[in-house]
Write an enzyme that holds these catalytic residues in place. Structure first.
Site, short mmCIF file in Angstrom:
data_model
loop_
_atom_site.label_atom_id
_atom_site.label_comp_id
_atom_site.label_asym_id
_atom_site.label_seq_id
_atom_site.Cartn_x
_atom_site.Cartn_y
_atom_site.Cartn_z
N GLY A 137 64.91 61.78 80.95
CA GLY A 137 66.15 61.80 80.17
C GLY A 137 65.96 61.97 78.68
O GLY A 137 66.88 61.75 77.90
N LYS A 188 72.17 59.68 89.36
CA LYS A 188 72.18 58.33 88.76
C LYS A 188 73.61 57.77 88.83
O LYS A 188 74.33 58.10 89.77
CB LYS A 188 71.66 58.35 87.32
N ASN A 240 69.18 63.85 91.27
CA ASN A 240 69.50 62.42 91.15
C ASN A 240 70.66 62.29 90.15
O ASN A 240 70.46 62.43 88.95
CB ASN A 240 68.27 61.66 90.63
N HIS A 248 62.61 53.87 91.35
CA HIS A 248 62.85 54.68 90.15
C HIS A 248 62.56 53.82 88.91
O HIS A 248 62.84 52.62 88.90
CB HIS A 248 64.30 55.18 90.13
N GLU A 255 64.00 53.46 86.21
CA GLU A 255 65.17 52.74 85.64
C GLU A 255 65.39 51.43 86.37
O GLU A 255 65.80 50.43 85.78
CB GLU A 255 66.41 53.65 85.69
N SER A 309 62.80 65.44 82.68
CA SER A 309 63.39 66.52 81.87
C SER A 309 63.13 67.92 82.43
O SER A 309 62.88 68.86 81.67
CB SER A 309 62.91 66.41 80.41
N GLU A 314 56.75 60.55 87.75
CA GLU A 314 57.71 60.67 86.66
C GLU A 314 57.23 59.88 85.45
O GLU A 314 57.42 58.66 85.38
CB GLU A 314 59.07 60.10 87.10
C1 PEP Z 1 65.19 61.21 87.01
O1 PEP Z 1 66.33 60.77 87.08
O2 PEP Z 1 64.36 60.82 87.80
C2 PEP Z 1 64.88 62.18 85.97
C3 PEP Z 1 63.72 62.77 86.01
O3 PEP Z 1 65.83 62.41 85.00
P1 PEP Z 1 65.83 63.64 83.93
O4 PEP Z 1 65.67 64.91 84.73
O5 PEP Z 1 67.16 63.54 83.27
O6 PEP Z 1 64.70 63.42 83.01
#
Ligand code: PEP
Length: 239
Positions: A167, A10, A8, A94, A96, A203, A161
């Site tokens: 992040g 983003k 992803n 997601h 975010e 992460s 998640e």
């Molecule tokens: C994500 O964008 O869904 C995500 C898990 O980001 P990261 O791997 O940076 O934590």
């Protein structure tokens, strides 16, 4: 069984950076037991699809799709438009989008149904905030119930998640990942008589991907930050 490795980007990378990435990645040999899905910004979906369409086990996905089928929705991209680029997947709900843009599970549900109708595979994200850790089972179950109302779960992927792990560099303990994945599988399997596909996100990096992917109840990983460099991402693919 194949494990999904989903990138992803983003809101990162301009056009040239995207093309550099895919032109590097297209030369990597992918292990047979991996299915790679790359979700770049929308404006390169068709470029990416045309570069990797001959590559086995490698697909393109969008990071969101519109809540309506078509019509007066300035700036939005519908599920059928995304499908027409050659993309096969779409990330929906997601955290975010849920937290920064106020997207609700009811809205996610509408998007999921339209995506399935258009022939896309939605990757539906759920997860708890840090302060919800103690009641995470009910938080996650509510998100799933509302986001997946009337949806055939054999047509989707679920991404667990934990929001505090996205992040931040803080990964969820493997025991916790196992606990939540098994919980979701037990809840959705009994109702639908089908074991859902669940990937973990938060992460994930080359140093922890192997351990996470070795868990039987983990069907893959969703990777944000560590997917931005093709070489780093490829290390995860090979984990
Ligand atoms: C994500 O964008 O869904 C995500 C898990 O980001 P990261 O791997 O940076 O934590």
């Amino acid at each position: 069984m194949t494990k999904f490795i989903i990138a992803n980007y983003k809101m990162n990378k301009n056009f040239d950076e995207c093309m550099d990435y895919i032109n590097t990645f297209k030369n990597f040999r992918l292990p047979r037991e991996r299915t790679v899905v790359i979700c770049p910004p929308d404006y390169v979906l068709d470029n990416f699809a045309s570069v990797i369409h001959k590559k086995k086990n490698c697909f393109v996905g969008a990071q969101d799709s519109a809540i309506e089928r078509d019509g007066s929705m300035t700036g939005e991209l519908s599920a059928t438009m995304i499908k027409s680029t050659g993309a096969k997947y779409v990330i929906l709900g997601h955290s975010e989008r849920r937290n920064k843009l106020g997207e609700t599970s009811g809205e996610v549900n509408k998007k999921v149904k339209l995506a399935v109708e258009a022939g896309l595979v939605p990757i539906v994200c759920v997860g708890e905030k840090l302060e919800e850790t103690k009641k995470r089972k009910s938080v996650i179950l509510n998100q799933l119930k509302e986001s997946l109302k009337g949806v055939d779960i054999s047509k989707i992927i679920i991404a667990y998640e934990p929001i505090w792990a996205i992040g931040t560099g803080k990964t969820c303990d493997v025991k916790d990942i196992q606990f939540v994945h098994q919980y979701i599988k037990s809840k959705l399997s009994t109702k639908n008589n089908f074991e859902p596909v669940i990937v973990y996100g938060g992460s994930v990096k080359p140093s922890n991907a192997g351990e996470i992917l070795s868990l039987e109840c983990v069907d893959g990983v969703l990777v944000g930050g560590s997917s931005l460099d093709p070489y780093e991402f490829y290390k995860i693919v090979k984990s």
